[in-house]
Design a protein around this motif. Structure first.
Motif, mmCIF file in Angstrom:
data_model
loop_
_atom_site.group_PDB
_atom_site.id
_atom_site.type_symbol
_atom_site.label_atom_id
_atom_site.label_comp_id
_atom_site.label_asym_id
_atom_site.label_seq_id
_atom_site.Cartn_x
_atom_site.Cartn_y
_atom_site.Cartn_z
ATOM 1 N N LYS A 27 -7.485 3.284 0.115
ATOM 2 C CA LYS A 27 -6.558 3.529 1.170
ATOM 3 C C LYS A 27 -6.200 1.971 1.159
ATOM 4 O O LYS A 27 -5.280 1.436 1.619
ATOM 5 C CB LYS A 27 -7.294 3.362 2.163
ATOM 6 C CG LYS A 27 -7.535 5.615 1.740
ATOM 7 C CD LYS A 27 -8.342 6.297 3.105
ATOM 8 C CE LYS A 27 -8.448 8.004 3.061
ATOM 9 N NZ LYS A 27 -7.608 8.802 3.546
ATOM 10 N N HIS A 28 -7.046 1.404 0.843
ATOM 11 C CA HIS A 28 -6.447 -0.610 1.878
ATOM 12 C C HIS A 28 -7.223 -1.440 -0.063
ATOM 13 O O HIS A 28 -8.320 -2.039 0.879
ATOM 14 C CB HIS A 28 -7.823 -0.475 2.810
ATOM 15 C CG HIS A 28 -7.854 0.368 3.957
ATOM 16 N ND1 HIS A 28 -6.941 0.012 5.046
ATOM 17 C CD2 HIS A 28 -8.296 1.547 4.170
ATOM 18 C CE1 HIS A 28 -6.398 1.331 5.411
ATOM 19 N NE2 HIS A 28 -7.954 1.686 5.131
ATOM 20 N N PRO A 29 -6.543 -1.643 -0.491
ATOM 21 C CA PRO A 29 -6.663 -2.346 -2.182
ATOM 22 C C PRO A 29 -6.966 -3.732 -2.040
ATOM 23 O O PRO A 29 -7.767 -4.573 -2.273
ATOM 24 C CB PRO A 29 -5.617 -2.018 -3.377
ATOM 25 C CG PRO A 29 -4.839 -1.566 -2.244
ATOM 26 C CD PRO A 29 -5.786 -0.664 -0.970
ATOM 27 N N ARG A 30 -6.293 -4.250 -0.643
ATOM 28 C CA ARG A 30 -6.353 -5.787 -0.622
ATOM 29 C C ARG A 30 -7.531 -5.315 0.358
ATOM 30 O O ARG A 30 -7.382 -7.206 0.467
ATOM 31 C CB ARG A 30 -5.138 -6.111 0.223
ATOM 32 C CG ARG A 30 -3.821 -6.055 -0.440
ATOM 33 C CD ARG A 30 -2.466 -5.900 0.139
ATOM 34 N NE ARG A 30 -1.148 -6.307 -1.013
ATOM 35 C CZ ARG A 30 0.523 -6.406 -0.330
ATOM 36 N NH1 ARG A 30 0.106 -7.127 1.051
ATOM 37 N NH2 ARG A 30 0.886 -5.998 -1.446
ATOM 38 N N GLN A 31 -8.252 -5.302 1.217
ATOM 39 C CA GLN A 31 -9.520 -5.926 2.223
ATOM 40 C C GLN A 31 -10.692 -5.490 1.244
ATOM 41 O O GLN A 31 -11.698 -5.801 1.472
ATOM 42 C CB GLN A 31 -9.434 -4.281 2.803
ATOM 43 C CG GLN A 31 -8.291 -4.614 3.594
ATOM 44 C CD GLN A 31 -7.532 -5.768 4.464
ATOM 45 O OE1 GLN A 31 -8.373 -6.271 4.703
ATOM 46 N NE2 GLN A 31 -6.688 -5.915 4.246
ATOM 47 N N MET A 32 -10.718 -4.685 -0.360
ATOM 48 C CA MET A 32 -11.769 -4.853 -0.802
ATOM 49 C C MET A 32 -12.590 -6.023 -1.309
ATOM 50 O O MET A 32 -11.412 -7.452 -1.818
ATOM 51 C CB MET A 32 -11.409 -4.098 -2.017
ATOM 52 C CG MET A 32 -11.390 -2.477 -1.886
ATOM 53 S SD MET A 32 -12.928 -2.252 -1.741
ATOM 54 C CE MET A 32 -13.397 -1.692 -3.051
#
Length: 334
Positions: free
Chosen positions: A240-245
C-alpha cells in the motif's frame, strides 16, 4: 480555564483482557485531567472472558467519568478503534492499549505536547516491563536496537520527530482528513496510518514527557506469534505504501531468506556452504555480543535467555514477511 481544555476521547480496543483490564483501565480512570473534559470508549472484541463485567464494575465505581462499552464484532484493533472513533466526541483522540498502564498525567501531557509542538500525532516511549524471567528478557530485547532495529519509540529518551510512535494521540482533524485505521490489518495498523499521515505532510513527535508501561508477552510461543504477524502484515503495508518503507524493515526477511536458501543449496556447492556458515557465524556472534552488553548492564541472569529471544524476534518476523510475500502475491495493485 477548565472549559478551555480540549475534550478528550480515550479509545481502548481490547479483547479478552480479564487478567489485565483492571490495571489498564484503572490507570485511565485515575488521570489528573478534568473528568468533565474526558470520555473513555472501550471497543470490546466480543470478549469471551470476564472483561466486559470488569469494565462495567470499574465504570460504576467512577460515575464522574463517562465510560462507554462498544461492541467490536470484527474482534481486531482497527475495527474496534474505528467503531469507537465513530462515536467519539473528543477534540483530541488518545489510544490506550489493554496491556498498557499509562502515567497519571498521560492525557494532560499528550494534550500539552500536541498544542505546544503543532504535531499531528504524539506519543511516548514504549517502556516494556514484565515480572517473569522470560518476560523480562523479552522486555530488554524489544527495548534494544539489535532487537527491533531503528524504531525509536522502543528505546529513545529524547524528544524527536519520528516515523511512528507507540499508541498515539491526535487532533480529531487528522481523522477527518485521513479517515480511520485500515481494517484489513490485524497488525501494523498504526504504522500504516502513520505512513498515510506522513505522506500527506503530517508530523509525528516522540516525547519523553508522555509516559506509560507496556506489559509485554511473557511466553516464547506468544512472542513468536506476535512478531510473525508483524512480519506477515508488513507486506500489505509495503504494497500500500512502498515509498514509506525503510531499509531496516527488509533486514529480517533478507536474513531469514539467506539462511533458508543457504541451508538448501550448501550441499550442492562448497562456496555456498562457506558463505552460509559465515552468515550463521556472524549472526551468532552479533547476537551473543548484544546479549552480553545488555546482560552486563541489566543483570547477568538474563544472558542465556536473550540470544533465544533475539532469535525469535528476528526469525519469526522474517518468516512472517516471507509468508506474506507469498500469501499476498496477487495484491500488489491494491
Amino acid at each position: 480555564m477548565r472549559d478551555s481544555l480540549p475534550f478528550v476521547s480515550i479509545i481502548m480496543p481490547i479483547r479478552n483482557e480479564a487478567d489485565f483490564i483492571a490495571r489498564s483501565l484503572g490507570a485511565v480512570l485515575a488521570q489528573d485531567y478534568p473528568a468533565d473534559r474526558l470520555e473513555v470508549l472501550i471497543a470490546d472484541g466480543m470478549s469471551t472472558d470476564d472483561t466486559r463485567a470488569i469494565v462495567q464494575q470499574l465504570a460504576a465505581r467512577h460515575p464522574h467519568i463517562q465510560v462507554r462499552l462498544i461492541d467490536n464484532p470484527g474482534k481486531i484493533v482497527p475495527t474496534g478503534f474505528n467503531a469507537a472513533l465513530a462515536q467519539a466526541r473528543g477534540d483530541v483522540i488518545v489510544r490506550v492499549d489493554g496491556h498498557t498502564v499509562i502515567a497519571p498525567d498521560y492525557v494532560r501531557e499528550c494534550v500539552a505536547v500536541l498544542e505546544q509542538s503543532g504535531a499531528d500525532n504524539v506519543g511516548g516511549r514504549m517502556t516494556a516491563v514484565s515480572t517473569s524471567p522470560w518476560g523480562q528478557a523479552v522486555a530488554l530485547a524489544t527495548s534494544s536496537p539489535f532487537g527491533v532495529g531503528g524504531a525509536r519509540f522502543h528505546y529513545s529518551d529524547r524528544e524527536e520527530w519520528v516515523d511512528t510512535v507507540y499508541m498515539g494521540a491526535w487532533p480529531r482533524r487528522v481523522f477527518e482528513w485521513l479517515g480511520g485505521f485500515d481494517s484489513e490489518l490485524v497488525r501494523n495498523q498504526d504504522d500504516e496510518f502513520n505512513y498515510r499521515l506522513r505522506a500527506q505532510g503530517g508530523r509525528i513527535l516522540l516525547s519523553p514527557r508522555i509516559k506509560s508501561q507496556y506489559y509485554n508477552r511473557a511466553s516464547l510461543p506468544s512472542l513468536w506469534r506476535q512478531y510473525y504477524q508483524y512480519g506477515f502484515y508488513k507486506v500489505r503495508v509495503l504494497q500500500k505504501h512502498p515509498r514509506q518503507m525503510r531499509l531496516r524493515q527488509f533486514v529480517p526477511p533478507a536474513f531469514v531468506a539467506s539462511i533458508l536458501l543457504g541451508a538448501l543449496l550448501s550441499p550442492l556447492s562448497r562456496k555456498v556452504r562457506a558463505l552460509w556458515r559465515m552468515v550463521v557465524a556472524t549472526y551468532a556472534v552479533a547476537n551473543l555480543f548484544a546479549s552480553w552488553r545488555i546482560a552486563r548492564a541489566k543483570g547477568r541472569e538474563h544472558f542465556w535467555r536473550l540470544p533465544v529471544v533475539f532469535s525469535i524476534l528476528h526469525f519469526s518476523y522474517g518468516l512472517g514477511f516471507l509468508h506474506g510475500l507469498v500469501h499476498f502475491r496477487k495484491r500488489w495493485t491494491g
